[in-house]
Design a protein around this motif. Structure first.
Motif, PDB file in Angstrom:
ATOM      1  N   THR A  89       0.828  -1.182   0.000  1.00  0.00           N
ATOM      2  CA  THR A  89       0.000   0.000   0.000  1.00  0.00           C
ATOM      3  C   THR A  89       0.872   1.245   0.000  1.00  0.00           C
ATOM      4  O   THR A  89       1.960   1.264   0.576  1.00  0.00           O
ATOM      5  N   LEU A  90       0.395   2.297  -0.641  1.00  0.00           N
ATOM      6  CA  LEU A  90       1.183   3.511  -0.759  1.00  0.00           C
ATOM      7  C   LEU A  90       1.449   4.133   0.600  1.00  0.00           C
ATOM      8  O   LEU A  90       2.482   4.755   0.823  1.00  0.00           O
ATOM      9  N   GLY A  91       0.504   3.973   1.543  1.00  0.00           N
ATOM     10  CA  GLY A  91       0.683   4.615   2.841  1.00  0.00           C
ATOM     11  C   GLY A  91       1.671   3.914   3.743  1.00  0.00           C
ATOM     12  O   GLY A  91       2.498   4.554   4.391  1.00  0.00           O
ATOM     13  N   THR A  92       1.621   2.585   3.813  1.00  0.00           N
ATOM     14  CA  THR A  92       2.429   1.848   4.781  1.00  0.00           C
ATOM     15  C   THR A  92       3.523   1.015   4.144  1.00  0.00           C
ATOM     16  O   THR A  92       4.417   0.550   4.846  1.00  0.00           O
ATOM     17  N   ARG A  93       3.474   0.797   2.840  1.00  0.00           N
ATOM     18  CA  ARG A  93       4.428  -0.062   2.146  1.00  0.00           C
ATOM     19  C   ARG A  93       4.484  -1.454   2.758  1.00  0.00           C
ATOM     20  O   ARG A  93       5.515  -2.101   2.774  1.00  0.00           O
ATOM     21  N   GLU A  94       3.369  -1.941   3.279  1.00  0.00           N
ATOM     22  CA  GLU A  94       3.306  -3.276   3.865  1.00  0.00           C
ATOM     23  C   GLU A  94       2.579  -4.218   2.911  1.00  0.00           C
ATOM     24  O   GLU A  94       1.626  -3.836   2.233  1.00  0.00           O
ATOM     25  N   TRP A  95       3.031  -5.468   2.923  1.00  0.00           N
ATOM     26  CA  TRP A  95       2.361  -6.451   2.069  1.00  0.00           C
ATOM     27  C   TRP A  95       0.957  -6.720   2.575  1.00  0.00           C
ATOM     28  O   TRP A  95       0.629  -6.517   3.733  1.00  0.00           O
ATOM     29  N   SER A  96       0.116  -7.163   1.701  1.00  0.00           N
ATOM     30  CA  SER A  96      -1.254  -7.499   2.063  1.00  0.00           C
ATOM     31  C   SER A  96      -1.270  -8.748   2.931  1.00  0.00           C
ATOM     32  O   SER A  96      -0.246  -9.353   3.232  1.00  0.00           O
ATOM     33  N   ARG A  97      -2.473  -9.156   3.333  1.00  0.00           N
ATOM     34  CA  ARG A  97      -2.605 -10.306   4.230  1.00  0.00           C
ATOM     35  C   ARG A  97      -2.604 -11.644   3.501  1.00  0.00           C
ATOM     36  O   ARG A  97      -2.862 -12.672   4.110  1.00  0.00           O
ATOM     37  N   VAL A  98      -2.313 -11.649   2.211  1.00  0.00           N
ATOM     38  CA  VAL A  98      -2.162 -12.929   1.516  1.00  0.00           C
ATOM     39  C   VAL A  98      -0.903 -13.616   2.062  1.00  0.00           C
ATOM     40  O   VAL A  98       0.187 -13.071   1.974  1.00  0.00           O
ATOM     41  N   PRO A  99      -1.033 -14.813   2.657  1.00  0.00           N
ATOM     42  CA  PRO A  99       0.136 -15.470   3.253  1.00  0.00           C
ATOM     43  C   PRO A  99       1.199 -15.785   2.203  1.00  0.00           C
ATOM     44  O   PRO A  99       0.893 -16.086   1.050  1.00  0.00           O
ATOM     45  N   ASP A 100       2.461 -15.730   2.626  1.00  0.00           N
ATOM     46  CA  ASP A 100       3.560 -15.993   1.697  1.00  0.00           C
ATOM     47  C   ASP A 100       3.478 -17.397   1.106  1.00  0.00           C
ATOM     48  O   ASP A 100       3.791 -17.599  -0.070  1.00  0.00           O
ATOM     49  N   GLU A 101       3.058 -18.389   1.911  1.00  0.00           N
ATOM     50  CA  GLU A 101       2.973 -19.756   1.389  1.00  0.00           C
ATOM     51  C   GLU A 101       1.889 -19.866   0.326  1.00  0.00           C
ATOM     52  O   GLU A 101       2.014 -20.662  -0.612  1.00  0.00           O
ATOM     53  N   GLU A 102       0.830 -19.060   0.456  1.00  0.00           N
ATOM     54  CA  GLU A 102      -0.216 -19.075  -0.566  1.00  0.00           C
ATOM     55  C   GLU A 102       0.289 -18.440  -1.857  1.00  0.00           C
ATOM     56  O   GLU A 102       0.024 -18.941  -2.958  1.00  0.00           O
ATOM     57  N   LYS A 103       1.045 -17.353  -1.741  1.00  0.00           N
ATOM     58  CA  LYS A 103       1.640 -16.737  -2.925  1.00  0.00           C
ATOM     59  C   LYS A 103       2.574 -17.715  -3.622  1.00  0.00           C
ATOM     60  O   LYS A 103       2.583 -17.819  -4.850  1.00  0.00           O
ATOM     61  N   SER A 104       3.365 -18.439  -2.837  1.00  0.00           N
ATOM     62  CA  SER A 104       4.293 -19.407  -3.412  1.00  0.00           C
ATOM     63  C   SER A 104       3.546 -20.504  -4.168  1.00  0.00           C
ATOM     64  O   SER A 104       3.969 -20.932  -5.248  1.00  0.00           O
ATOM     65  N   ALA A 105       2.426 -20.964  -3.603  1.00  0.00           N
ATOM     66  CA  ALA A 105       1.640 -22.006  -4.260  1.00  0.00           C
ATOM     67  C   ALA A 105       1.058 -21.511  -5.582  1.00  0.00           C
ATOM     68  O   ALA A 105       1.033 -22.251  -6.575  1.00  0.00           O
ATOM     69  N   VAL A 106       0.615 -20.253  -5.615  1.00  0.00           N
ATOM     70  CA  VAL A 106       0.072 -19.693  -6.857  1.00  0.00           C
ATOM     71  C   VAL A 106       1.172 -19.571  -7.902  1.00  0.00           C
ATOM     72  O   VAL A 106       0.980 -19.911  -9.074  1.00  0.00           O
ATOM     73  N   ARG A 107       2.348 -19.095  -7.498  1.00  0.00           N
ATOM     74  CA  ARG A 107       3.469 -18.983  -8.443  1.00  0.00           C
ATOM     75  C   ARG A 107       3.833 -20.347  -9.023  1.00  0.00           C
ATOM     76  O   ARG A 107       4.143 -20.467 -10.219  1.00  0.00           O
ATOM     77  N   SER A 108       3.811 -21.366  -8.184  1.00  0.00           N
ATOM     78  CA  SER A 108       4.185 -22.705  -8.647  1.00  0.00           C
ATOM     79  C   SER A 108       3.170 -23.269  -9.627  1.00  0.00           C
ATOM     80  O   SER A 108       3.521 -24.044 -10.519  1.00  0.00           O
ATOM     81  N   ALA A 109       1.904 -22.882  -9.485  1.00  0.00           N
ATOM     82  CA  ALA A 109       0.847 -23.483 -10.292  1.00  0.00           C
ATOM     83  C   ALA A 109       0.604 -22.770 -11.612  1.00  0.00           C
ATOM     84  O   ALA A 109       0.208 -23.401 -12.594  1.00  0.00           O
ATOM     85  N   VAL A 110       0.828 -21.450 -11.664  1.00  0.00           N
ATOM     86  CA  VAL A 110       0.317 -20.673 -12.785  1.00  0.00           C
ATOM     87  C   VAL A 110       0.970 -21.063 -14.110  1.00  0.00           C
ATOM     88  O   VAL A 110       0.277 -21.210 -15.133  1.00  0.00           O
ATOM     89  N   ILE A 111       2.289 -21.261 -14.133  1.00  0.00           N
ATOM     90  CA  ILE A 111       2.957 -21.605 -15.387  1.00  0.00           C
ATOM     91  C   ILE A 111       2.571 -23.018 -15.828  1.00  0.00           C
ATOM     92  O   ILE A 111       2.305 -23.265 -17.012  1.00  0.00           O
ATOM     93  N   GLN A 112       2.535 -23.937 -14.874  1.00  0.00           N
ATOM     94  CA  GLN A 112       2.165 -25.320 -15.203  1.00  0.00           C
ATOM     95  C   GLN A 112       0.761 -25.389 -15.794  1.00  0.00           C
ATOM     96  O   GLN A 112       0.511 -26.087 -16.779  1.00  0.00           O
ATOM     97  N   LEU A 113      -0.180 -24.654 -15.199  1.00  0.00           N
ATOM     98  CA  LEU A 113      -1.552 -24.654 -15.708  1.00  0.00           C
ATOM     99  C   LEU A 113      -1.627 -23.992 -17.075  1.00  0.00           C
ATOM    100  O   LEU A 113      -2.353 -24.461 -17.961  1.00  0.00           O
ATOM    101  N   MET A 114      -0.890 -22.900 -17.271  1.00  0.00           N
ATOM    102  CA  MET A 114      -0.923 -22.216 -18.562  1.00  0.00           C
ATOM    103  C   MET A 114      -0.446 -23.121 -19.687  1.00  0.00           C
ATOM    104  O   MET A 114      -0.960 -23.064 -20.814  1.00  0.00           O
ATOM    105  N   LEU A 115       0.528 -23.973 -19.400  1.00  0.00           N
ATOM    106  CA  LEU A 115       1.101 -24.846 -20.423  1.00  0.00           C
ATOM    107  C   LEU A 115       0.378 -26.180 -20.559  1.00  0.00           C
ATOM    108  O   LEU A 115       0.841 -27.053 -21.284  1.00  0.00           O
ATOM    109  N   SER A 116      -0.751 -26.327 -19.872  1.00  0.00           N
ATOM    110  CA  SER A 116      -1.475 -27.601 -19.960  1.00  0.00           C
ATOM    111  C   SER A 116      -2.975 -27.436 -20.159  1.00  0.00           C
ATOM    112  O   SER A 116      -3.651 -28.415 -20.488  1.00  0.00           O
ATOM    113  N   ASP A 117      -3.509 -26.223 -19.972  1.00  0.00           N
ATOM    114  CA  ASP A 117      -4.951 -26.057 -20.046  1.00  0.00           C
ATOM    115  C   ASP A 117      -5.445 -26.228 -21.485  1.00  0.00           C
ATOM    116  O   ASP A 117      -4.842 -25.699 -22.432  1.00  0.00           O
ATOM    117  N   PRO A 118      -6.550 -26.951 -21.687  1.00  0.00           N
ATOM    118  CA  PRO A 118      -7.064 -27.144 -23.054  1.00  0.00           C
ATOM    119  C   PRO A 118      -7.708 -25.893 -23.650  1.00  0.00           C
ATOM    120  O   PRO A 118      -7.911 -25.834 -24.860  1.00  0.00           O
TER     121      PRO A 118
END
Length: 223
Positions: A89-118
């Protein structure tokens, strides 16, 4: 009198079943179903609700069990959520409440899904989602994304031509986004510092990557 901190309940993740029902309701032609569902989705986006992004990715992943329009809306919502929830956020420069492990899981999945979705439509939105993530997490938290995409698009990769083209398009969107990215220096864990060499090498080789992309696009035009 009880301590207010002791009374605070932990935030429960948004379950995938609830997210799926809400997305389907948001697609309804009946305003009494659609309007509350759209409000719930906006609330989850604004609050960076834990489990929301992960649930969206699980919906996208169910290629056989869930219809394409529902999965398409799920990935569009994920793309929009990343554009707001993952920023500081512009005011506090703090990350949102999305947990880091959840962000990591999304990063791991997005490329794999993009290269396999019909579905090409779903794959396009997944590529844009990857670009949004890179705007915030490349190179410090996602240093190997360019390597994965370049490997998939390589002449010798086992992917079919249409999936190689998806990787090239995703690279194009990522590079376009990085042109306007403001890189912020921040302390990194030791393993991330060790990975910076790979990210720096990718940046130094940007000119050769651009030439390579142009050559592969020409190849696909000729096919």
């Amino acid at each position: 009198m009880a301590d207010p901190q002791q009374q605070a309940m932990p935030v429960q993740p948004v379950p995938v079943e609830q997210v799926l029902r809400t997305i389907r309701a948001a697609m309804s032609h009946m305003p009494e179903q659609r309007v509350p569902a759209e409000a719930a989705i906006r609330s989850w986006e604004a609050d960076a609700a834990p489990g929301f992004l992960h649930s969206l990715m699980l919906i996208v992943q169910q290629q056989a069990a869930i219809d394409e329009p529902t999965r398409l809306l799920a990935v569009v919502i994920a793309k929009n959520t990343v554009g707001s929830s993952w920023r500081k956020t512009l005011g506090t420069r703090e990350w949102s409440r999305v947990p880091d492990e959840e962000k990591s899981a999304v990063r791991s999945a997005v490329i794999q899904l993009m290269l396999s979705d019909p579905s090409d439509r779903v794959a396009l939105q997944l590529g844009l989602l990857a670009s949004n993530i890179c705007a915030f997490d490349f190179p410090s938290r996602w240093p190997d994304v360019l390597h994965h995409l370049l490997t998939a698009a390589d002449w010798s990769s086992p992917f079919a031509p249409q999936f190689k083209l998806r990787a090239l398009r995703s690279l194009k969107h990522i590079f376009r986004g990085l042109l306007t990215k403001r890189f912020v220096a921040e302390p990194l864990p030791q393993q991330q510092q060790q990975q910076q060499g790979g990210a720096a090498a990718a940046a130094m080789g940007m000119a050769s990557i651009t030439s390579r992309l142009a050559a592969e696009r020409q190849l696909y035009r000729q096919q």
